[in-house]
Write an enzyme that holds these catalytic residues in place. Structure first.
Site, PDB file in Angstrom:
ATOM      1  N   PHE A   1      43.044  43.543  29.384  1.00 56.28           N
ATOM      2  CA  PHE A   1      42.537  44.031  30.668  1.00 56.28           C
ATOM      3  C   PHE A   1      43.461  43.522  31.757  1.00 56.28           C
ATOM      4  O   PHE A   1      43.595  42.314  31.962  1.00 56.28           O
ATOM      5  CB  PHE A   1      41.100  43.573  30.960  1.00 56.28           C
TER       6      PHE A   1
ATOM      7  N   ASP B   1      49.411  37.116  32.372  1.00 51.79           N
ATOM      8  CA  ASP B   1      48.390  37.512  33.340  1.00 51.79           C
ATOM      9  C   ASP B   1      47.330  36.417  33.332  1.00 51.79           C
ATOM     10  O   ASP B   1      46.488  36.354  32.433  1.00 51.79           O
ATOM     11  CB  ASP B   1      47.789  38.865  32.960  1.00 51.79           C
TER      12      ASP B   1
ATOM     13  N   LYS C   1      42.133  36.603  41.727  1.00 49.35           N
ATOM     14  CA  LYS C   1      40.764  36.086  41.679  1.00 49.35           C
ATOM     15  C   LYS C   1      40.589  34.749  42.421  1.00 49.35           C
ATOM     16  O   LYS C   1      40.509  34.755  43.637  1.00 49.35           O
ATOM     17  CB  LYS C   1      40.280  36.021  40.235  1.00 49.35           C
TER      18      LYS C   1
HETATM   19  C1  LIG Z   1      40.316  40.941  37.056  1.00 54.39           C
HETATM   20  C2  LIG Z   1      41.583  41.022  36.317  1.00 54.39           C
HETATM   21  C3  LIG Z   1      42.630  41.864  36.759  1.00 54.39           C
HETATM   22  C4  LIG Z   1      42.493  42.817  37.912  1.00 54.39           C
HETATM   23  O1  LIG Z   1      42.192  42.202  39.112  1.00 54.39           O
HETATM   24  P1  LIG Z   1      41.555  43.075  40.301  1.00 54.39           P
HETATM   25  O2  LIG Z   1      41.500  42.118  41.449  1.00 54.39           O
HETATM   26  O3  LIG Z   1      40.202  43.520  39.839  1.00 54.39           O
HETATM   27  O4  LIG Z   1      42.468  44.219  40.534  1.00 54.39           O
HETATM   28  C5  LIG Z   1      43.815  41.830  36.057  1.00 54.39           C
HETATM   29  N1  LIG Z   1      43.989  41.026  34.991  1.00 54.39           N
HETATM   30  C6  LIG Z   1      43.005  40.222  34.538  1.00 54.39           C
HETATM   31  C7  LIG Z   1      43.264  39.334  33.358  1.00 54.39           C
HETATM   32  C8  LIG Z   1      41.770  40.198  35.172  1.00 54.39           C
HETATM   33  O5  LIG Z   1      40.788  39.427  34.696  1.00 54.39           O
END
Ligand SMILES: *Cc1c(COP(=O)(O)O)cnc(C)c1O
Length: 401
Positions: free
Chosen positions: A140, A225, A254
């Site tokens: 994700f 990520d 985040k």
């Molecule tokens: C939440 C998340 C995203 C996307 O972040 P947004 O602020 O919702 O665009 C990307 N990678 C990971 C691992 C995430 O948990």
């Protein structure tokens, strides 16, 4: 129809792209949120780990308030007296030379993908438009068209094609699959150290370290990520550190905004970051003074309040308690730090139903992938509060025994 007017109105006017639990939150403080009737809940969701600092942290509110009265948005057409301080702190904490500030996670991911491709053309010598980026099944990384294009989740992509090419998917945790997928056109391996939205999925120990070695051998960038796993969530500043890996670049988001604003960044050394020149890439809001002030305060609080250490210690304690309880409906307790997933045996219970019951008893969480209950409280939580959370979870889960 719901007879709560806030729910009815949101359902009437807001696109139905989420399926919220039927609770209307009106304020928050630390690890707690309160609904419109004043009922208190322990927040074990933390807005998908965006609220690691807890709700309305006084230091973050002070930074927000103070900066908001000076200047907020200027665009990067001009310099700001805040952005340098924020990025200096970020680079120093993580040990990289440069950062590119964005707002949401998906934008920082797009930035990473662009950087990797341009690096491949400029530095690695890949022929024009041939660069490949390897990603994992179950990933994700956000919701843009490019990103959902390389998702393995059918629902994320159905109806949104066509998609950009140049991405390859390999099984998560399978080092042989990664090695087979690497070609002379591979720019980067883009991976989550732990798959959060995938259901708190942990790869085999040593996977990231082996991936790093493969990447080095083939001149491929390892980009992690850490939007969800970073900044203390798993008990270390970066989850990559559990495998003693220093990725070539990192994506953060985040919790970088302290649970107050969307703040994200792509972080790397100059060798990678210097592929960007004026006009290549940008964002009207990326790195705006208000976000920079809040981001700096968020990093300072993270350090001062030792949130990573608290996450490590309490996470271990909490996970042990959950394992010891040996709930009949839980087939596995996964995770590290305060980043825990309970795998619910679908023959015994439904994760959504458990979340609804937890809510009634004053604890908020959300199911992930239908069978996982996520337990990821703000990292400012203390042992007594975590024990209260455990009692609620015990109350609900033991009814399935
Ligand atoms: C939440 C998340 C995203 C996307 O972040 P947004 O602020 O919702 O665009 C990307 N990678 C990971 C691992 C995430 O948990």
């Amino acid at each position: 129809m719901n007879d709560n007017p806030s729910i009815a109105k949101e359902n009437k006017y807001c696109a139905a792209n989420y399926h919220p639990l039927p609770v209307v939150l009106s304020h928050g403080e630390g690890i707690y949120v309160f609904d419109d009737a004043g009922k208190r809940y322990i927040d074990m969701m933390s807005a998908y780990s965006a609220v690691s600092h807890g709700h309305c942290h006084p230091k973050l509110l002070a930074a927000l308030t103070e900066q908001s009265q000076r200047i907020n948005v200027i665009s990067r057409a001009f310099y700001s007296d805040k952005l340098g301080d924020f990025l200096e702190k970020l680079c120093q904490m993580l040990g990289y030379e440069k950062a590119l500030p964005m707002n949401t996670g998906a934008e920082a991911v797009e930035t990473a993908l662009k950087a990797a491709r341009k690096w491949a053309y400029q530095k690695k010598g890949v022929a024009a438009d041939k660069a490949e980026i390897i990603v994992c099944d179950g990933n994700f990384h956000g919701r843009t068209i490019a990103i959902v294009g390389f998702s393995s989740e059918a629902q994320y992509k159905e109806g949104f094609g066509p998609y950009p090419t140049g991405f390859k998917q390999v099984a998560y945790g399978d080092i042989d699959a990664l090695e087979k997928a690497i070609t002379s056109n591979t720019a980067a391996f883009f991976v989550e150290p732990i798959q959060g939205e995938g259901g708190i999925i942990m790869p085999p120990a040593g996977y990231l370290k082996q991936a790093k070695a493969l990447c080095e051998k083939h001149n491929v960038l390892l980009i992690c990520d850490e939007i969800q796993t970073g900044l203390g969530r798993t008990g270390k500043l970066l989850a990559s550190y559990h495998d003693e890996v220093r990725p070539d670049a990192v994506v953060l988001g985040k919790a970088l905004g302290g649970g107050v604003l969307p703040v994200s960044a792509f972080v790397a050394d100059s060798e990678i970051m210097d592929v960007f020149t004026p006009g290549d890439h940008g964002s009207t809001f990326g790195g705006y003074p208000l976000a920079a002030a809040v981001g700096l305060a968020a990093l300072n609080v993270l350090e001062k309040e030792k949130l990573a250490k608290n996450s490590a210690e309490l996470g271990e304690y909490f996970k042990a308690r959950l394992e010891e309880a040996d709930f009949a409906c839980v087939s596995e307790v996964r995770g590290v730090g305060l980043f825990i997933g309970l795998e619910i045996n679908p023959a015994k219970a439904r994760a959504r139903e458990i979340c609804e019951k937890l809510m009634t008893k004053g604890l908020l969480s959300k199911e992930t992938h239908e069978t996982v209950v996520r337990l990821a409280p703000p990292l400012v939580i203390n042992k007594e509060q975590l024990d209260s959370a455990f009692d609620i979870i015990h109350d609900v889960l033991s009814t399935y025994n």
